[in-house]
Design an enzyme around this catalytic site. Structure first.
Site, PDB file in Angstrom:
ATOM      1  N   ASP A  61       0.813  -1.215   0.000  1.00  0.00           N
ATOM      2  CA  ASP A  61       0.000   0.000   0.000  1.00  0.00           C
ATOM      3  C   ASP A  61       0.852   1.273   0.000  1.00  0.00           C
ATOM      4  OD1 ASP A  61       0.970  -0.336   2.507  1.00  0.00           O
ATOM      5  OD2 ASP A  61      -0.913   0.065   3.555  1.00  0.00           O
ATOM      6  N   HIS A 259      25.457   6.807 -16.578  1.00  0.00           N
ATOM      7  CA  HIS A 259      24.348   7.089 -15.664  1.00  0.00           C
ATOM      8  C   HIS A 259      24.390   6.179 -14.434  1.00  0.00           C
ATOM      9  CE1 HIS A 259      21.502   9.503 -18.516  1.00  0.00           C
ATOM     10  NE2 HIS A 259      22.552  10.181 -18.112  1.00  0.00           N
ATOM     11  N   ASP A 276      27.169  14.109 -10.800  1.00  0.00           N
ATOM     12  CA  ASP A 276      26.261  14.714 -11.791  1.00  0.00           C
ATOM     13  C   ASP A 276      24.892  14.817 -11.124  1.00  0.00           C
ATOM     14  OD1 ASP A 276      24.466  15.234 -13.850  1.00  0.00           O
ATOM     15  OD2 ASP A 276      25.406  13.857 -15.262  1.00  0.00           O
ATOM     16  N   ASP A 287      21.067  20.873 -13.719  1.00  0.00           N
ATOM     17  CA  ASP A 287      21.875  19.730 -14.154  1.00  0.00           C
ATOM     18  C   ASP A 287      23.323  20.199 -14.229  1.00  0.00           C
ATOM     19  OD1 ASP A 287      22.667  17.285 -15.017  1.00  0.00           O
ATOM     20  OD2 ASP A 287      21.748  17.396 -17.006  1.00  0.00           O
ATOM     21  N   HIS A 366      28.846  10.868 -25.775  1.00  0.00           N
ATOM     22  CA  HIS A 366      27.507  11.484 -25.824  1.00  0.00           C
ATOM     23  C   HIS A 366      27.575  12.889 -26.397  1.00  0.00           C
ATOM     24  CE1 HIS A 366      28.682  13.684 -22.201  1.00  0.00           C
ATOM     25  NE2 HIS A 366      29.012  12.532 -21.636  1.00  0.00           N
ATOM     26  N   HIS A 370      22.084  19.488 -23.630  1.00  0.00           N
ATOM     27  CA  HIS A 370      20.639  19.379 -23.870  1.00  0.00           C
ATOM     28  C   HIS A 370      19.927  20.549 -23.220  1.00  0.00           C
ATOM     29  CE1 HIS A 370      20.433  17.988 -19.665  1.00  0.00           C
ATOM     30  NE2 HIS A 370      21.524  17.295 -19.936  1.00  0.00           N
ATOM     31  N   HIS A 377      16.082  16.628 -19.138  1.00  0.00           N
ATOM     32  CA  HIS A 377      16.291  16.645 -20.590  1.00  0.00           C
ATOM     33  C   HIS A 377      15.003  17.234 -21.163  1.00  0.00           C
ATOM     34  CE1 HIS A 377      19.236  13.054 -20.046  1.00  0.00           C
ATOM     35  NE2 HIS A 377      19.764  14.199 -19.680  1.00  0.00           N
ATOM     36  N   GLU A 400      28.115  19.851 -21.572  1.00  0.00           N
ATOM     37  CA  GLU A 400      28.615  18.764 -20.719  1.00  0.00           C
ATOM     38  C   GLU A 400      29.473  17.752 -21.467  1.00  0.00           C
ATOM     39  OE1 GLU A 400      25.930  15.703 -19.392  1.00  0.00           O
ATOM     40  OE2 GLU A 400      24.224  16.646 -20.366  1.00  0.00           O
ATOM     41  N   TYR A 404      35.692   9.332 -21.238  1.00  0.00           N
ATOM     42  CA  TYR A 404      35.592   8.154 -20.378  1.00  0.00           C
ATOM     43  C   TYR A 404      36.582   7.100 -20.865  1.00  0.00           C
ATOM     44  CZ  TYR A 404      31.284  10.740 -19.775  1.00  0.00           C
ATOM     45  OH  TYR A 404      30.383  11.755 -19.577  1.00  0.00           O
ATOM     46  N   ARG A 421      33.442  14.319 -16.520  1.00  0.00           N
ATOM     47  CA  ARG A 421      32.379  15.103 -17.155  1.00  0.00           C
ATOM     48  C   ARG A 421      32.268  16.405 -16.363  1.00  0.00           C
ATOM     49  NH1 ARG A 421      28.816  11.433 -17.487  1.00  0.00           N
ATOM     50  NH2 ARG A 421      27.405  11.749 -15.721  1.00  0.00           N
ATOM     51  N   GLU A 423      29.783  19.754 -16.353  1.00  0.00           N
ATOM     52  CA  GLU A 423      28.504  20.162 -16.948  1.00  0.00           C
ATOM     53  C   GLU A 423      28.043  21.471 -16.327  1.00  0.00           C
ATOM     54  OE1 GLU A 423      25.307  17.384 -16.229  1.00  0.00           O
ATOM     55  OE2 GLU A 423      24.190  18.181 -17.936  1.00  0.00           O
TER      56      GLU A 423
HETATM   57  N1  GLY Z   1      22.550  14.703 -15.853  1.00  0.00           N
HETATM   58  C1  GLY Z   1      22.270  13.518 -16.545  1.00  0.00           C
HETATM   59  C2  GLY Z   1      22.255  13.680 -18.010  1.00  0.00           C
HETATM   60  O1  GLY Z   1      22.262  14.765 -18.530  1.00  0.00           O
HETATM   61  O2  GLY Z   1      22.178  12.704 -18.713  1.00  0.00           O
HETATM   62 MN    MN Z   2      22.985  16.640 -18.423  1.00  0.00          MN
END
Ligand code: GLY
Ligand code: MN
Length: 460
Positions: A61, A259, A276, A287, A366, A370, A377, A400, A404, A421, A423
């Site tokens: 519950d 992630h 992050d 972010d 990546h 964004h 995002h 960002e 890696y 990273r 950002e």
């Molecule tokens: N901060 C996580 C990403 O931008 O993917």
């Molecule tokens: Mn990000």
């Protein structure tokens, strides 16, 4: 009269107590502006049916924490589940209707206040309001005369299914069609109004403070989870409702998992720590990422990779202004990363050759960034009229870049487990840009200096 006065006073007291901790939007007219803009876009022939997120069961519950659908919030500011907003741009009077949960003394005793039909109109500005159980029988009337039904698909699948069914059955009219409202809303959400920027600033300021406390707190031997606790303590101290996404606190080899969010390892001397994170303030998410050595001093290799990522960010900032395209930003960041990797000997060939053979993808996995907003995002197409989107005042995006290097890579072991990273959040202004996340240090020397201080985790 006297009795009425006391009741009104008590009601006001109850109302202000509700919002004592957290009420970033006392002025609900900000949502009216968004509704007006959206109704102008969809036109008089359309009706919009925007539904709330459902509640999700966690176990027995116990439900998962509830958060309103971002588009439902954007247009209404209404945070309760089991609610639907109907917008009819072509209607003379009742252009905005809210369907909401019934007031229920018993349920409210257990689960908290509900605004009910009266609150939907008085507090949230609906022209008319009904209880949610009325929606089904009123749907026929809502659809009457409309040519297009805009709906936020993906919030409540069951409800979407039943609306879709009713639309297709409804009078068999061939000129009634259904569209996903997410596209129009995503385009609107690309440009932030002043109050949206204000919320983002607050979210980013709190996130920067959390980063700084984390930097001061990190020591070898501590768990990643302890740093997560420091970060989320800062959030809650400021009244942040929730993180905008699960905090990533990744040490050592975990820095190369993009992630990673289990945050359960112990941090060792010599590890990098990649953090992050993003606080959510009034539904708007920051972010911001920082990477630093757990022991407070970058090794030669860590510093070399860090500097490449830093320089790539700087290259993007330099051209961030109205008129710059997303592709230009993306290219300049990628090229800067490649140049840096050539210099330290991790890539071989010329810039052109490396772009062509895509060998850089081994380390640079990546995109450069964004949109941010109600979603970390945030939606909004990255192309307009088939071309890369051109930056305009009011747009907010992250820069960002990340590099890696895993143990699998056929590179000297001295580079292994270096994941970096950095950002930051950029607001495009009339004249250029503003770096919203500059309250947390990015320069190596400044980070090392801050890390020499004691953090929350060291205090008795
Ligand atoms: N901060 C996580 C990403 O931008 O993917
Ligand atoms: Mn990000």
């Amino acid at each position: 009269m006297k009795r009425f006065g006391i009741i009104t006073f008590l009601a006001l007291l109850e109302f202000s107590a509700l919002f004592a901790q957290y009420n970033p939007y006392p002025d609900k007219s900000i949502f009216a502006e968004k509704r007006k803009q959206f109704m102008e876009i969809i036109g008089d022939d359309a009706v919009a049916i925007i539904v709330a997120n459902p509640e999700y069961k966690r176990n027995n519950d116990v439900d998962h924490d509830y958060r309103q659908d971002s588009d439902m919030f954007y247009l209404t500011g209404f945070e309760e589940p089991e609610s639907i907003a109907v917008l009819r741009p072509g209607a003379e009077k009742l252009r905005y209707t809210l369907f909401v949960r019934k007031r229920d003394k018993l349920r409210e005793t257990w689960d908290g206040h509900r605004f009910g039909v009266k609150g939907a109109m008085e507090t949230f500005g609906a022209d008319s309001a009904y209880t949610i159980d009325e929606f089904d029988k009123m749907l026929g009337g809502i659809l009457r005369g409309a040519k297009t039904v805009y709906h936020n698909f993906g919030a409540d699948e069951e409800l979407s299914e039943s609306i879709l069914e009713r639309v297709s059955v409804n009078a068999g009219r061939s000129d009634l069609s259904m569209k996903n409202a997410r596209y129009e809303l995503g385009e609107m959400r690309k440009i932030k109004s002043d109050w949206e920027v204000k919320s983002l600033r607050k979210a980013i300021d709190i996130t920067s403070e959390a980063h700084n406390e984390a930097m001061k707190s990190a020591r070898p031997g501590m768990g990643e989870y302890e740093i997560e606790a420091v970060i989320e303590y800062i959030y809650r101290k400021h009244g942040v409702q929730r993180p905008g996404f699960p905090s990533i606190v990744a040490a050592g080899s975990n820095t190369t998992t993009l992630h990673y969010q289990t945050n359960e390892m112990k941090m060792k001397k010599g590890d990098l720590l990649l953090v992050d994170i993003g606080a959510e303030w009034g539904y708007y998410s920051a972010d911001v990422s920082r990477t630093y050595p757990v022991n407070g001093k970058f090794s030669k290799e860590q510093a070399a990779i860090y500097q490449i990522v830093y320089d790539a960010q700087e290259a993007a900032f330099k051209i961030s202004r109205p008129g710059t395209s997303r592709k230009e930003l993306s290219d300049i960041v990628r090229n800067s990363v490649i140049d840096g990797l050539i210099k330290v000997g991790l890539l071989s060939g010329t810039l052109e050759e490396i772009i062509k053979d895509r060998s850089y993808k081994k380390f640079y996995l990546h995109g450069f960034g964004h949109w941010i907003g109600l979603d970390v995002h945030d939606p909004g197409s990255y192309t307009e009229d088939g071309e890369s989107v051109i930056m305009r005042p009011g747009m907010v995006y992250t820069v960002e870049p990340g590099i890696y290097i895993t143990e699998d890579d056929s590179v000297d072991t001295k580079w292994w487990n270096i994941g970096v990273r950095i950002e930051d959040c950029v607001l495009i202004t009339e004249k250029g840009y503003e770096l919203l996340s500059d309250k947390s240090p990015r320069k190596i020397k400044k980070i090392e200096k801050l890390m020499r201080k004691k953090g929350l985790a060291q205090k008795d």
